[in-house]
Structure formats: structure tokens, C-alpha cells
Enzyme design. Sequence first.
Site, mmCIF file in Angstrom:
data_model
loop_
_atom_site.group_PDB
_atom_site.id
_atom_site.type_symbol
_atom_site.label_atom_id
_atom_site.label_comp_id
_atom_site.label_asym_id
_atom_site.label_seq_id
_atom_site.Cartn_x
_atom_site.Cartn_y
_atom_site.Cartn_z
ATOM 1 N N GLY A 16 -4.832 -4.966 7.998
ATOM 2 C CA GLY A 16 -4.522 -5.874 6.826
ATOM 3 C C GLY A 16 -3.917 -7.216 7.330
ATOM 4 O O GLY A 16 -2.694 -7.144 7.921
ATOM 5 N N ARG A 77 -10.970 -4.799 10.695
ATOM 6 C CA ARG A 77 -10.945 -3.436 11.332
ATOM 7 C C ARG A 77 -12.263 -2.916 12.149
ATOM 8 O O ARG A 77 -13.209 -3.211 11.623
ATOM 9 C CB ARG A 77 -10.652 -2.352 10.265
ATOM 10 C CG ARG A 77 -9.263 -2.685 9.556
ATOM 11 C CD ARG A 77 -9.058 -1.698 8.460
ATOM 12 N NE ARG A 77 -7.630 -1.673 7.996
ATOM 13 C CZ ARG A 77 -7.284 -2.507 6.801
ATOM 14 N NH1 ARG A 77 -8.038 -3.410 6.335
ATOM 15 N NH2 ARG A 77 -5.997 -2.488 6.484
ATOM 16 N N GLY A 107 -0.325 -3.672 12.362
ATOM 17 C CA GLY A 107 0.348 -2.300 11.955
ATOM 18 C C GLY A 107 0.185 -1.019 12.749
ATOM 19 O O GLY A 107 -0.499 -1.058 13.964
ATOM 20 N N ASP A 108 0.276 -0.062 12.227
ATOM 21 C CA ASP A 108 -0.094 1.072 12.690
ATOM 22 C C ASP A 108 -1.238 1.444 13.476
ATOM 23 O O ASP A 108 -1.270 1.885 14.650
ATOM 24 C CB ASP A 108 0.314 2.331 11.807
ATOM 25 C CG ASP A 108 0.279 3.988 12.359
ATOM 26 O OD1 ASP A 108 1.281 4.128 12.884
ATOM 27 O OD2 ASP A 108 -0.785 4.461 12.091
ATOM 28 N N THR A 131 2.807 -6.342 8.722
ATOM 29 C CA THR A 131 2.471 -5.563 7.724
ATOM 30 C C THR A 131 3.328 -5.650 6.541
ATOM 31 O O THR A 131 4.667 -5.855 6.672
ATOM 32 C CB THR A 131 2.317 -4.144 8.177
ATOM 33 O OG1 THR A 131 2.468 -3.278 6.857
ATOM 34 C CG2 THR A 131 3.772 -3.570 8.784
ATOM 35 N N ASP A 133 3.794 -3.614 4.170
ATOM 36 C CA ASP A 133 4.418 -2.593 3.803
ATOM 37 C C ASP A 133 5.778 -2.093 4.327
ATOM 38 O O ASP A 133 6.362 -1.146 3.895
ATOM 39 C CB ASP A 133 3.599 -1.554 3.881
ATOM 40 C CG ASP A 133 2.350 -1.551 3.005
ATOM 41 O OD1 ASP A 133 2.439 -2.210 1.864
ATOM 42 O OD2 ASP A 133 0.987 -0.953 3.575
ATOM 43 N N ASP A 135 6.483 -0.366 6.975
ATOM 44 C CA ASP A 135 6.229 1.103 7.150
ATOM 45 C C ASP A 135 6.114 1.595 8.727
ATOM 46 O O ASP A 135 5.724 2.555 8.865
ATOM 47 C CB ASP A 135 5.002 1.760 6.554
ATOM 48 C CG ASP A 135 3.609 0.901 7.054
ATOM 49 O OD1 ASP A 135 3.917 -0.124 7.796
ATOM 50 O OD2 ASP A 135 2.592 1.404 6.629
ATOM 51 N N ARG A 177 0.309 1.927 0.110
ATOM 52 C CA ARG A 177 -0.318 3.222 0.063
ATOM 53 C C ARG A 177 0.363 4.483 0.861
ATOM 54 O O ARG A 177 0.327 5.478 0.169
ATOM 55 C CB ARG A 177 -1.764 2.822 1.143
ATOM 56 C CG ARG A 177 -2.660 3.969 1.072
ATOM 57 C CD ARG A 177 -3.981 3.681 1.732
ATOM 58 N NE ARG A 177 -3.459 3.183 3.096
ATOM 59 C CZ ARG A 177 -4.179 2.723 4.107
ATOM 60 N NH1 ARG A 177 -5.327 2.288 3.858
ATOM 61 N NH2 ARG A 177 -3.728 2.496 5.471
ATOM 62 N N LYS A 219 15.420 1.374 -27.396
ATOM 63 C CA LYS A 219 15.227 0.655 -26.139
ATOM 64 C C LYS A 219 13.855 0.690 -25.914
ATOM 65 O O LYS A 219 13.108 1.558 -25.181
ATOM 66 C CB LYS A 219 15.849 1.184 -24.887
ATOM 67 C CG LYS A 219 15.889 -0.040 -23.725
ATOM 68 C CD LYS A 219 16.533 0.754 -22.419
ATOM 69 C CE LYS A 219 16.789 -0.300 -21.288
ATOM 70 N NZ LYS A 219 15.298 -0.890 -20.980
#
Length: 328
Positions: A16, A77, A107-108, A131, A133, A135, A177, A219
Amino acid sequence: MDKKKISKIGVLTSGGDSPGMNAAIRAVVRTGNYYGLEVFGIVRGYSGMLDNDIRRLHNRDVANIIQRGGTFLKTARCKEFYEPEGRAIAYENLKRHGIDGLVIIGGDGSFKGAQKFSAEYDIPCIGLPGTIDKDIAGSDVTIGFDTAVNTAVEAIDKIRDTMDAHDRLFIVEVMGRDAGYIALHSGIATGAENILIPETETDIEALITSLTEKERRKKLVNLVVVAEGDKFGGAEEIAKIIRQRIPTADTRVCILGHIQRGGSPTCSDRLIASHMGYYAVESLLVGRNNVMVGVVNNKMHYTPLGKAVKEKQKIGQEWMKIVKILAS
């Protein structure tokens, strides 16, 4: 550290996209050229490696890209790269250009591919955590996270205006995700009443009780921020149950989606990416191989690629306690 002589390096972006990748590419190219290395851009990540879509990059090739989102090298990818036959083709293409070191921005999944490739063909690889994220273990920051979370905050602030005008309950879904950092940071920054993330089991009964109590107190303006990977199924599923259980609430859903990936990177992401890109080249030159360059406690930190892909950043329970207290 195995100090292997490096003369030609390749740089690629994989997986990504994230804002700041261009700044990282620019830093790798200009640092490499400064030290007399030949630097090659590999287009479309590992796919470009298999297709021999590889070209020499000079300083002028990376001019005027630091402020642009996305990645000018493109990204993709590539399932073929995860097969031994695919990696063999990739290696032959690198040999044609004489490339003897790689910088992988991703990323990973990108790091898993790099780890396998390096083990098989003795090509030293350096990973940069690109990334949104946040993560990946081994770095307090990742390239693109700051931009993505600020994009989410800006969007949610605007949504809050219409929430307030109409006394509505809004459920806003952000990216994440497998990790809830964007939801956590943007939710706290925008005063969300509830934040739902993949790292914690969503207690739907507690959510309903919380919203019912707030409605009893008149509220009527409430914000729930949910990460797309929330175990309960995301914003639409949460909204469906809320509408059934609290039919009096004017409930709306907004899914921010890929808007979080794009846009001009923030100053923070440009600095992080530039810093990491510089140290990626420095690492290859001194023989610090097969590591991910990260930042821990404001200092450069080097994590073995194998450890970076096996571990994840963990969200501490203290954060969730803060969310509960501030939303009361």
C-alpha cells in the site's frame, strides 16, 4: 556486521502507498549519489523487479517530488515474487544491472519478501516502514501515519459540524485492517465518545449502554470512530445494531476510505522519510544489513527484518482507559 562492498543499490516501494514515500526515495537517491553509488529505481515494487522495469536515477530525477503523496516509482503487490521461481527471475534482473543492495519501502508483506530474497541470494536489504497503519514493531513512527491521521482528523472535524447541527450520532470508519492506531489517534483528537479497534474485543452491549445513557442525558451528538478491521465488522454492522436497539437515534455512517492514503505529506512525514532514507544508505555502506530502519525514543533504531515481520506494535490498555475517561 558483514561489511560487503556496495556500489549499486536499488530502491522500490511495495504494498500500500503512503504519503512520504517520495521523500524517502529522494533521500535514498541523493544520499547514494553523494557517496558515489549508482542508484536504480525499481518501478511497481517486486513486479518491476520481475519485469526488469529498472532505471538509473540521478538527483534531478527526484526533484520536486518531496511534497507529493503516493509514490512516483509506483507500487504493486506481486504474488509471483513469493515463489522461488519468481525470486530467481528477480535476481537475474538485478544481476544484469549489477545491483548489490536494496532499499525496500513498505510494510509487513514487503519485508517478508525481502527477508526471503536476501537469505537466498545474499543481497543485503534495508527496510523502511512505509505504512499508514503504524503496525510494524521496531519504530515509534512509520512513513505516512501522521498524514493519514491528520487527514482523518480534518474529515471528522467537518463531520462534527453537521453532527452538531442535526443532533446526530455518526459512526466514522477509518483505515486499519489489523491495527487501530488511526482510529485511536483520530478518535481521541476529535473527542469521540467511543473508539473501536481490532486490538480489543468490541463489547456491543457496553456500547449500546453507553449511547443509551448519553441519550437519556439529552446528549444527542455522539461520535463513534471504528477501524475497518474491528472484529465486529466495521461501521455498517455497528450502525445496523444501533438502529435496531436505539431507533430514536439519528444514526449516520461515513466511511473515509482511501482519502486517508493520499495527499501531500505533512512536515513530520517528510522529515521522518528523509531521515530514514539517509540512514538506509548509511546502513548498507557500513554493512548493517537486513534490518528495518526505525525511530525509537527519538533515536534511530535498527530491527532485524525477521523480528519486524513477526511482531506488531501493541496498543497499551492505558490508551483505552484514557478514551473512556475523556469521553465521559
